[in-house]
Structures are given as structure tokens and as C-alpha cells.
Design a protein around this motif. Structure first.
Motif, PDB file in Angstrom:
ATOM      1  N   ALA A  72       0.830  -1.210   0.000  1.00 41.47           N
ATOM      2  CA  ALA A  72       0.000   0.000   0.000  1.00 41.47           C
ATOM      3  C   ALA A  72       0.862   1.257   0.000  1.00 41.47           C
ATOM      4  CB  ALA A  72      -0.938   0.000   1.208  1.00 41.47           C
ATOM      5  N   ALA A  73       1.927   1.244   0.793  1.00 42.48           N
ATOM      6  CA  ALA A  73       2.843   2.387   0.813  1.00 42.48           C
ATOM      7  C   ALA A  73       3.502   2.566  -0.550  1.00 42.48           C
ATOM      8  CB  ALA A  73       3.906   2.201   1.899  1.00 42.48           C
ATOM      9  N   GLY A  74       3.914   1.471  -1.150  1.00 40.94           N
ATOM     10  CA  GLY A  74       4.520   1.535  -2.475  1.00 40.94           C
ATOM     11  C   GLY A  74       3.568   2.103  -3.509  1.00 40.94           C
ATOM     12  N   GLN A  75       2.312   1.710  -3.438  1.00 39.68           N
ATOM     13  CA  GLN A  75       1.323   2.218  -4.397  1.00 39.68           C
ATOM     14  C   GLN A  75       1.072   3.709  -4.199  1.00 39.68           C
ATOM     15  OE1 GLN A  75      -0.012   0.346  -7.037  1.00 39.68           O
ATOM     16  NE2 GLN A  75      -0.401   2.448  -7.643  1.00 39.68           N
ATOM     17  N   ARG A  76       0.970   4.132  -2.944  1.00 42.18           N
ATOM     18  CA  ARG A  76       0.755   5.561  -2.663  1.00 42.18           C
ATOM     19  C   ARG A  76       1.916   6.393  -3.190  1.00 42.18           C
ATOM     20  NH1 ARG A  76      -0.830   3.596   2.264  1.00 42.18           N
ATOM     21  NH2 ARG A  76       1.140   4.202   3.219  1.00 42.18           N
ATOM     22  N   ILE A  77       3.121   5.914  -2.956  1.00 40.06           N
ATOM     23  CA  ILE A  77       4.301   6.670  -3.393  1.00 40.06           C
ATOM     24  C   ILE A  77       4.405   6.667  -4.918  1.00 40.06           C
ATOM     25  CG2 ILE A  77       6.832   6.664  -3.344  1.00 40.06           C
ATOM     26  CD1 ILE A  77       6.533   5.748  -0.362  1.00 40.06           C
ATOM     27  N   ALA A  78       4.130   5.536  -5.537  1.00 41.28           N
ATOM     28  CA  ALA A  78       4.155   5.475  -7.010  1.00 41.28           C
ATOM     29  C   ALA A  78       3.117   6.425  -7.598  1.00 41.28           C
ATOM     30  CB  ALA A  78       3.900   4.046  -7.488  1.00 41.28           C
ATOM     31  N   ASP A  79       1.921   6.453  -7.007  1.00 42.00           N
ATOM     32  CA  ASP A  79       0.866   7.351  -7.488  1.00 42.00           C
ATOM     33  C   ASP A  79       1.289   8.821  -7.359  1.00 42.00           C
ATOM     34  OD1 ASP A  79      -0.693   5.128  -8.047  1.00 42.00           O
ATOM     35  OD2 ASP A  79      -1.996   5.376  -6.286  1.00 42.00           O
ATOM     36  N   ALA A  80       1.896   9.153  -6.225  1.00 39.95           N
ATOM     37  CA  ALA A  80       2.330  10.537  -6.008  1.00 39.95           C
ATOM     38  C   ALA A  80       3.390  10.949  -7.039  1.00 39.95           C
ATOM     39  CB  ALA A  80       2.880  10.697  -4.591  1.00 39.95           C
ATOM     40  N   TRP A  81       4.336  10.051  -7.303  1.00 40.67           N
ATOM     41  CA  TRP A  81       5.366  10.377  -8.294  1.00 40.67           C
ATOM     42  C   TRP A  81       4.795  10.400  -9.702  1.00 40.67           C
ATOM     43  CZ3 TRP A  81       9.386  13.096  -7.619  1.00 40.67           C
ATOM     44  CH2 TRP A  81       9.957  13.159  -6.354  1.00 40.67           C
ATOM     45  N   GLN A  82       3.801   9.569  -9.958  1.00 36.72           N
ATOM     46  CA  GLN A  82       3.151   9.608 -11.270  1.00 36.72           C
ATOM     47  C   GLN A  82       2.516  10.987 -11.490  1.00 36.72           C
ATOM     48  OE1 GLN A  82       0.095   6.686 -12.009  1.00 36.72           O
ATOM     49  NE2 GLN A  82      -0.464   7.608 -13.949  1.00 36.72           N
TER      50      GLN A  82
END
Length: 143
Positions: A72-82
């Protein structure tokens, strides 16, 4: 926004998360900061710091041992960088070439295959024969 640029931003956001916990992190971080320095020089140092913050958050989530929380943390961070990369690309479409070059340089996997046209696999087996078909890498271990 151009769907191609949005896809590129998504790939780059995912790459940030993937590479943050590898030995290629410093090269990835420096490459992203270089792209920012070229198109938004006033924000390059801040981006570098935020990349490090993202990395620390990913490492902490992984160290907690809960795979669901880490994912979940990885997805949140990936979304933010996207989102951040999409904004850069929206303002500076020329950054796409630099970003593609960076992602290609950081890709540790084999060269991608482009398949054009129809592909048809067909096999017939009889008796105790086994058939293995693949359009990519295939590793089979029989015991």
C-alpha cells in the motif's frame, strides 16, 4: 494530457518505487533530479529531497514486515510520483525523451520484444507428452 505521456509518467512513478530499494537507487535518483534540473531547475533540490523521503518511507514499510502495508505504501508513493511526473510532462513535453532515456538505462531486464501481427500457437500431444509454449522467457524444472 496526451495518454502516451500519462503512461510514461506511470512507468516512471512505478520505477521510482521499484528502484528505491535496489542498488540502482542512486543512479535513478540522480537521473530524475537531472531531468528536473533541466526543465524546472528551481525545484530540482526539493525533488531530490522528496525522492530520499520516498525511499526512506518504502524501506521503513518493508522493514515492518507487513507485506500489505508495504504494498500500500509503495502504491501511494508510485501514485504521487506519477502525478508529479505527469505535471512535469504536461508543462514540458520535451522531458519525455529524457525520461524515456533514463528509464531505458535503468531497466535491468532483457530487451523488450515487439510482436507485430497475429501470433498463433498450436500444439498436439498424445500419450504422456507434455507441451510448453511461451511468447517470452520460460523456465521449466521437472522432477
Amino acid at each position: 494530457m496526451d495518454p502516451t505521456l500519462l503512461t510514461l509518467a506511470g512507468e516512471a512513478g512505478t520505477a521510482v518505487v521499484t528502484l528505491a530499494v535496489t542498488e540502482a537507487w542512486q543512479q535513478a535518483r540522480d537521473g530524475i533530479v537531472t531531468v528536473w534540473r533541466r526543465y524546472r531547475p528551481q525545484a530540482a533540490d526539493e525533488v531530490g529531497e522528496e525522492l530520499e523521503t520516498s525511499r526512506r518511507a518504502l524501506l521503513a514499510a518493508a522493514a515492518d514486515g507487513d507485506d500489505n502495508d508495504a504494498a500500500a505504501a509503495g502504491q501511494r508513493i508510485a501514485d504521487a510520483w506519477q502525478l508529479r511526473l505527469a505535471a512535469l510532462l504536461a508543462d514540458h513535453p520535451g522531458a519525455a525523451d529524457d525520461l524515456r532515456t533514463l528509464l531505458a538505462a535503468l531497466d535491468p531486464g532483457p530487451a523488450r520484444q515487439n510482436v507485430r501481427g497475429d501470433v498463433r500457437l498450436q500444439a498436439r500431444a498424445s500419450g504422456s507428452a507434455r507441451i510448453y509454449q511461451s511468447m517470452g522467457d520460460q523456465h521449466i524444472t521437472e522432477r
